[in-house]
Scaffold this motif. Structure first.
Motif, mmCIF file in Angstrom:
data_model
loop_
_atom_site.group_PDB
_atom_site.id
_atom_site.type_symbol
_atom_site.label_atom_id
_atom_site.label_comp_id
_atom_site.label_asym_id
_atom_site.label_seq_id
_atom_site.Cartn_x
_atom_site.Cartn_y
_atom_site.Cartn_z
ATOM 1 N N LEU A 165 2.050 67.779 67.329
ATOM 2 C CA LEU A 165 3.429 67.589 66.909
ATOM 3 C C LEU A 165 3.778 68.688 65.915
ATOM 4 O O LEU A 165 3.044 68.907 64.955
ATOM 5 N N HIS A 166 4.875 69.360 66.168
ATOM 6 C CA HIS A 166 5.306 70.450 65.296
ATOM 7 C C HIS A 166 6.718 70.142 64.808
ATOM 8 O O HIS A 166 7.702 70.448 65.497
ATOM 9 N N PRO A 167 6.865 69.522 63.640
ATOM 10 C CA PRO A 167 8.213 69.237 63.124
ATOM 11 C C PRO A 167 8.994 70.523 62.892
ATOM 12 O O PRO A 167 8.519 71.441 62.226
ATOM 13 N N VAL A 168 10.201 70.570 63.457
ATOM 14 C CA VAL A 168 11.070 71.731 63.300
ATOM 15 C C VAL A 168 12.060 71.492 62.165
ATOM 16 O O VAL A 168 12.292 72.345 61.319
ATOM 17 N N ASN A 169 12.656 70.312 62.179
ATOM 18 C CA ASN A 169 13.539 69.884 61.096
ATOM 19 C C ASN A 169 13.522 68.352 61.063
ATOM 20 O O ASN A 169 12.675 67.727 61.718
ATOM 21 N N GLN A 170 14.441 67.764 60.356
ATOM 22 C CA GLN A 170 14.426 66.314 60.185
ATOM 23 C C GLN A 170 14.605 65.561 61.493
ATOM 24 O O GLN A 170 14.101 64.450 61.660
ATOM 25 N N ASP A 171 15.312 66.172 62.450
ATOM 26 C CA ASP A 171 15.637 65.481 63.690
ATOM 27 C C ASP A 171 14.819 65.931 64.892
ATOM 28 O O ASP A 171 14.801 65.243 65.913
ATOM 29 N N THR A 172 14.194 67.082 64.803
ATOM 30 C CA THR A 172 13.603 67.698 65.986
ATOM 31 C C THR A 172 12.114 67.960 65.796
ATOM 32 O O THR A 172 11.696 68.489 64.768
ATOM 33 N N ILE A 173 11.352 67.593 66.826
ATOM 34 C CA ILE A 173 9.906 67.822 66.825
ATOM 35 C C ILE A 173 9.523 68.498 68.126
ATOM 36 O O ILE A 173 9.939 68.062 69.210
ATOM 37 N N LEU A 174 8.763 69.557 68.035
ATOM 38 C CA LEU A 174 8.181 70.177 69.226
ATOM 39 C C LEU A 174 6.894 69.425 69.566
ATOM 40 O O LEU A 174 5.996 69.312 68.725
ATOM 41 N N CYS A 175 6.844 68.919 70.779
ATOM 42 C CA CYS A 175 5.686 68.151 71.236
ATOM 43 C C CYS A 175 4.887 69.001 72.215
ATOM 44 O O CYS A 175 5.340 69.238 73.346
#
Length: 278
Positions: A165-175
Motif C-alpha cells: 500500500l502506497h498512500p498518495v494523499n488522504q483519499d488515494t492509495i496506490l495498491c
C-alpha cells in the motif's frame, strides 16, 4: 508526461467532451485516431478466434480487435519515441478533478502499470484498509503473521493479491497488486510495460484490457483505491462485446487443457515478491 487520447474519427462528440475536461484540468494531449473495428476483415491475423472463444467463453467481436490495435498504436509510438511513461485515455470517460494532483505527485514512476479506472474485483474493505493504514502495515504480511487475516479483507479470492500500500494523499492509495484490474479506460504505463504488452498482444486470445495479466517480465502493477477515471456506461462502440455464450461440452473439455494459467506472469510475481505470494 505524454497523454494519449484514443478517439474514433466518427465520434467527434466524444472528442469534444474529453477535450473540454482535459482543458479544465490544464492537461494537453495527443489524439490517436482509433482503429475502426468495423473496417477490419473478419479474419484479421492478430486474432486467434478459436483460443479466444475457449479462454473467454465467448466469441471475439471485431470491434475488440480495433480497440486492441488502437492501444497498440500508442505502445508502438512510446517505443519509437523512447517515452518513459504515458497516460492512455479512451474517449468514453469522465475525469476526476484530482487527476492533475495525482499526476503531479509522480508516484506512478515506481510502477510499470497503474490502472486509474477500476478497482474490481478487489474488495478493499474500508474498515480493514483504515486499520492497516493506522497501524502502518503497508506490506502484505507473511502467512504466519498475525495481521494476515486483516490484510486478506482488502484482497479477493486466493490469487488476487495486494502486496503493498502506497498512500498518495488522504483519499488515494496506490495498491501494488497482481492481477491488476481490467478496464483500459485510463491507465499509466512505462516504456518497459509498453514493450511487454506489445509483444504479448501479437496474438490475441483475450481482450486488450487483460494484456497486463498475461505479460511477462518483472512489471510492478497497481491500481488506485479511488479511481480517477470513470467509464461512461451505455454508449459502447463495440457491439456484442458482452453478449453471452454457452460452450459445448467438447469446448468445455478443450478449455480445461487450453486455458492459460498465466505461468509467465505468476513466475514473474514469485520473483518479485517471494514469500509474500503465499
Amino acid at each position: 508526461m505524454q497523454i494519449f487520447l484514443i478517439n474514433l474519427d466518427r465520434r467527434p462528440d466524444r472528442l469534444e467532451q474529453v477535450k473540454t475536461q482535459l482543458a479544465q484540468l490544464g492537461l494537453e494531449f495527443q489524439r490517436i485516431s482509433a482503429v475502426d473495428g468495423s473496417q477490419l476483415p473478419a479474419d484479421y491475423p492478430l486474432l486467434n478466434k478459436a483460443r479466444f472463444l475457449l479462454e473467454q467463453k465467448k466469441p471475439a467481436v471485431i470491434g475488440e480487435i480495433g480497440c486492441a490495435e488502437s492501444h497498440r498504436l500508442i505502445w508502438k509510438q512510446m517505443i519509437t519515441n523512447n517515452l518513459p511513461f504515458a497516460l492512455v485515455l479512451e474517449d468514453d470517460i469522465t475525469l476526476s478533478p484530482k487527476l492533475t494532483e495525482f499526476l503531479n505527485t509522480k508516484t506512478y514512476e515506481a510502477y510499470d502499470f497503474v490502472n486509474l479506472s477500476s478497482t474490481e474485483p478487489y474488495h478493499l474493505d474500508p474498515t480493514a484498509l483504515k486499520s492497516l493504514l493506522n497501524q502502518q502495515i503497508l506490506e502484505r504480511p507473511l502467512v504466519w503473521q498475525s495481521n494476515r487475516r486483516l490484510w486478506r479483507k482488502i484482497e479477493w479470492r486466493r490469487r488476487w493479491r495486494i502486496f503493498k500500500l502506497h498512500p498518495v494523499n488522504q483519499d488515494t492509495i496506490l495498491c501494488e497488486c497482481d492481477p491488476a484490474p481490467a478496464l483500459g479506460s485510463g491507465y499509466i504505463l512505462s516504456l518497459t510495460a509498453a514493450k511487454s504488452f506489445l509483444a504479448q498482444s501479437n496474438q490475441l486470445y483475450f481482450p486488450i484490457d487483460l494484456v497486463w495479466r498475461y505479460s511477462d517480465g518483472l512489471l510492478r502493477q497497481a491500481f488506485l483505491s479511488q479511481p480517477l477515471i470513470e467509464q461512461t456506461r451505455g454508449d459502447s462502440d463495440i457491439p456484442g462485446r458482452y453478449q453471452g455464450y454457452r460452450l459445448t461440452t467438447w469446448q468445455s473439455i478443450k478449455r480445461f487443457f487450453v486455458k492459460s494459467r498465466r505461468w509467465q506472469r505468476r513466475w514473474a510475481v514469485a520473483r518479485l515478491y517471494k514469500l509474500k505470494t503465499l
